[in-house]
Design an enzyme around this catalytic site. Structure first.
Site, mmCIF file in Angstrom:
data_model
loop_
_atom_site.group_PDB
_atom_site.id
_atom_site.type_symbol
_atom_site.label_atom_id
_atom_site.label_comp_id
_atom_site.label_asym_id
_atom_site.label_seq_id
_atom_site.Cartn_x
_atom_site.Cartn_y
_atom_site.Cartn_z
ATOM 1 N N GLN A 108 -2.946 -6.376 0.939
ATOM 2 C CA GLN A 108 -2.423 -6.671 -0.399
ATOM 3 C C GLN A 108 -1.129 -7.465 -0.283
ATOM 4 O O GLN A 108 -0.561 -7.880 -1.281
ATOM 5 C CB GLN A 108 -2.139 -5.364 -1.142
ATOM 6 C CG GLN A 108 -3.358 -4.496 -1.344
ATOM 7 C CD GLN A 108 -2.968 -3.080 -1.756
ATOM 8 O OE1 GLN A 108 -2.728 -2.797 -2.919
ATOM 9 N NE2 GLN A 108 -2.899 -2.184 -0.795
ATOM 10 N N HIS A 126 -4.124 -10.544 -2.605
ATOM 11 C CA HIS A 126 -3.122 -10.975 -3.586
ATOM 12 C C HIS A 126 -2.517 -12.337 -3.254
ATOM 13 O O HIS A 126 -1.463 -12.690 -3.780
ATOM 14 C CB HIS A 126 -2.025 -9.905 -3.720
ATOM 15 C CG HIS A 126 -2.547 -8.612 -4.273
ATOM 16 N ND1 HIS A 126 -1.879 -7.405 -4.149
ATOM 17 C CD2 HIS A 126 -3.694 -8.329 -4.943
ATOM 18 C CE1 HIS A 126 -2.584 -6.448 -4.732
ATOM 19 N NE2 HIS A 126 -3.689 -6.975 -5.209
ATOM 20 N N ASN A 219 0.762 6.870 6.428
ATOM 21 C CA ASN A 219 1.789 6.694 5.402
ATOM 22 C C ASN A 219 2.805 7.829 5.563
ATOM 23 O O ASN A 219 2.420 8.959 5.830
ATOM 24 C CB ASN A 219 1.129 6.772 4.005
ATOM 25 C CG ASN A 219 1.979 6.164 2.914
ATOM 26 O OD1 ASN A 219 3.176 6.454 2.809
ATOM 27 N ND2 ASN A 219 1.380 5.334 2.083
ATOM 28 N N ALA A 237 3.960 3.254 9.900
ATOM 29 C CA ALA A 237 2.837 2.527 10.494
ATOM 30 C C ALA A 237 3.161 2.013 11.903
ATOM 31 O O ALA A 237 2.327 2.099 12.807
ATOM 32 C CB ALA A 237 2.451 1.361 9.590
HETATM 33 P P1 OAD Z 1 3.827 0.080 -2.748
HETATM 34 O O1 OAD Z 1 5.252 -0.320 -2.731
HETATM 35 O O2 OAD Z 1 3.244 0.544 -4.024
HETATM 36 O O3 OAD Z 1 3.617 1.248 -1.703
HETATM 37 C C1 OAD Z 1 4.150 1.186 -0.433
HETATM 38 C C2 OAD Z 1 3.658 2.361 0.348
HETATM 39 O O4 OAD Z 1 4.081 2.202 1.680
HETATM 40 C C3 OAD Z 1 4.173 3.719 -0.157
HETATM 41 O O5 OAD Z 1 3.086 4.627 -0.248
HETATM 42 C C4 OAD Z 1 5.139 4.151 0.949
HETATM 43 O O6 OAD Z 1 5.157 5.554 1.144
HETATM 44 C C5 OAD Z 1 4.532 3.450 2.154
HETATM 45 N N1 OAD Z 1 5.454 3.173 3.262
HETATM 46 C C6 OAD Z 1 6.793 2.940 3.222
HETATM 47 N N2 OAD Z 1 7.255 2.694 4.455
HETATM 48 C C7 OAD Z 1 6.194 2.750 5.299
HETATM 49 C C8 OAD Z 1 6.018 2.571 6.700
HETATM 50 N N3 OAD Z 1 7.038 2.273 7.517
HETATM 51 N N4 OAD Z 1 4.772 2.715 7.213
HETATM 52 C C9 OAD Z 1 3.718 3.011 6.413
HETATM 53 N N5 OAD Z 1 3.830 3.186 5.097
HETATM 54 C C10 OAD Z 1 5.043 3.055 4.536
HETATM 55 O O7 OAD Z 1 3.006 -1.144 -2.115
HETATM 56 P P2 OAD Z 1 1.460 -1.486 -2.277
HETATM 57 O O8 OAD Z 1 0.634 -0.264 -2.288
HETATM 58 O O9 OAD Z 1 1.167 -2.522 -1.256
HETATM 59 O O10 OAD Z 1 0.650 -6.467 -6.178
HETATM 60 O O11 OAD Z 1 1.435 -2.145 -3.712
HETATM 61 C C11 OAD Z 1 0.245 -2.668 -4.175
HETATM 62 C C12 OAD Z 1 0.499 -3.839 -5.062
HETATM 63 O O12 OAD Z 1 1.391 -3.476 -6.111
HETATM 64 C C13 OAD Z 1 1.211 -4.995 -4.391
HETATM 65 O O13 OAD Z 1 0.359 -5.807 -3.617
HETATM 66 C C14 OAD Z 1 1.734 -5.751 -5.579
HETATM 67 C C15 OAD Z 1 2.216 -4.627 -6.471
HETATM 68 O O14 OAD Z 1 2.026 -4.842 -7.831
HETATM 69 C C16 OAD Z 1 0.877 -7.704 -6.623
HETATM 70 O O15 OAD Z 1 1.960 -8.253 -6.547
HETATM 71 C C17 OAD Z 1 -0.314 -8.372 -7.231
#
Ligand code: OAD
Length: 246
Positions: A108, A126, A219, A237
């Site tokens: 994403q 995305h 996560n 990760a």
């Molecule tokens: P989020 O910011 O919603 O979630 C990030 C996730 O990464 C959370 O669950 C954290 O706990 C986790 N996290 C943080 N640090 C980490 C690490 N070092 N290792 C592993 N995990 C970690 O991001 P996305 O789920 O990618 O869309 O968000 C999805 C979409 O929402 C994005 O692509 C964007 C946004 O709207 C668009 O811009 C179209």
């Protein structure tokens, strides 16, 4: 500071890792957090973007109202991202593509760090901040890290926009369909660094699970998908992924 003990990778996951031929990985912002890219929600350095009207600037309305302002925002973000490097999570996933006859990496993220680590054929749900797309003929232009971005389409001369999915837009055609097909066929599915709140991306591990795959989440925090997963590895990760394949 929170101290998370190193998670134990089960014997079952290790067995599946060495015996699976079709492996599927979905990543989100968390996979790039250790490279210094802010996440959107929780667990990351999201205040870096606080104060900036992100949802307004990255919207279809703004694209129509003020394309120059949208570019200004994306130019700013590219400048921040351009100096960042892949972390051990990106590197490990790039290594995994050579381990399995069929390996699908779906992200994403728009930062291009998977590709910078060497991953090929990444399905970018995305889009990518390092590309511009013509608003008329849809021709895509690469944006180099060390050159000015093109001002107009080299094919038809019309205006360019960032080749990313903005708020209020549908996902580009093709990517989601290919990802869903691979999710439905995989034996082992990893969900890495995503809050699993944004659909349709968050539905891909559900497709894999429904089709009989073993699903593993990586996560530091629990997500709405955790309950569906066969294994949840709690941690970062870049620290957890390298433990799985050894
Ligand atoms: P989020 O910011 O919603 O979630 C990030 C996730 O990464 C959370 O669950 C954290 O706990 C986790 N996290 C943080 N640090 C980490 C690490 N070092 N290792 C592993 N995990 C970690 O991001 P996305 O789920 O990618 O869309 O968000 C999805 C979409 O929402 C994005 O692509 C964007 C946004 O709207 C668009 O811009 C179209």
């Amino acid at each position: 500071m929170q101290n998370i003990a190193e998670p134990i990778v089960s014997a079952e996951l290790r067995r599946r890792f060495v015996s699976s031929t079709r492996v599927f990985v979905l990543t989100g912002a968390g996979v790039s957090a250790e490279s210094g890219v802010p996440t959107f929600r929780g667990g990351g350095d999201s205040e870096v973007w606080k104060g900036l009207p992100f949802e307004v600037l990255s919207s279809t309305e703004m694209l129509q109202l003020d394309l120059a302002a949208v570019w200004e925002w994306f130019d700013y973000r590219r400048n921040l991202l351009g100096i960042l490097e892949p972390n051990p999570a990106h590197q490990e996933l790039a290594r995994w593509q050579h381990l399995f006859p069929e390996f699908t990496l779906v992200t994403q993220n728009i930062d291009g760090l998977h590709q910078k680590a060497g991953s090929q054929r990444v399905i970018e749900l995305h889009g990518n901040i390092w590309r511009a797309r013509c608003i008329s003929c849809h021709w895509c232009h690469e944006i180099s890290v060390d050159a000015d971005r093109p001002e107009a389409c080299l094919q038809c001369g019309d205006r360019l926009r960032p080749d990313v999915v903005l708020f209020g837009e549908l996902l580009p055609r093709g990517g989601l369909e290919r990802a869903a097909e691979k999710a439905a066929q995989c034996q082992l599915c990893f969900v890495v660094g995503t809050s699993a709140l944004v659909y349709p991306a968050a539905g891909l591990p559900e497709i894999a699970k429904a089709a009989g795959a073993f699903v593993c989440e990586v996560n530091p925090e629990r997500t709405p998908l955790s309950a569906l997963c066969d294994e949840v590895l709690t941690g970062k990760a870049g620290e957890v992924l390298p433990l799985i394949g050894i």
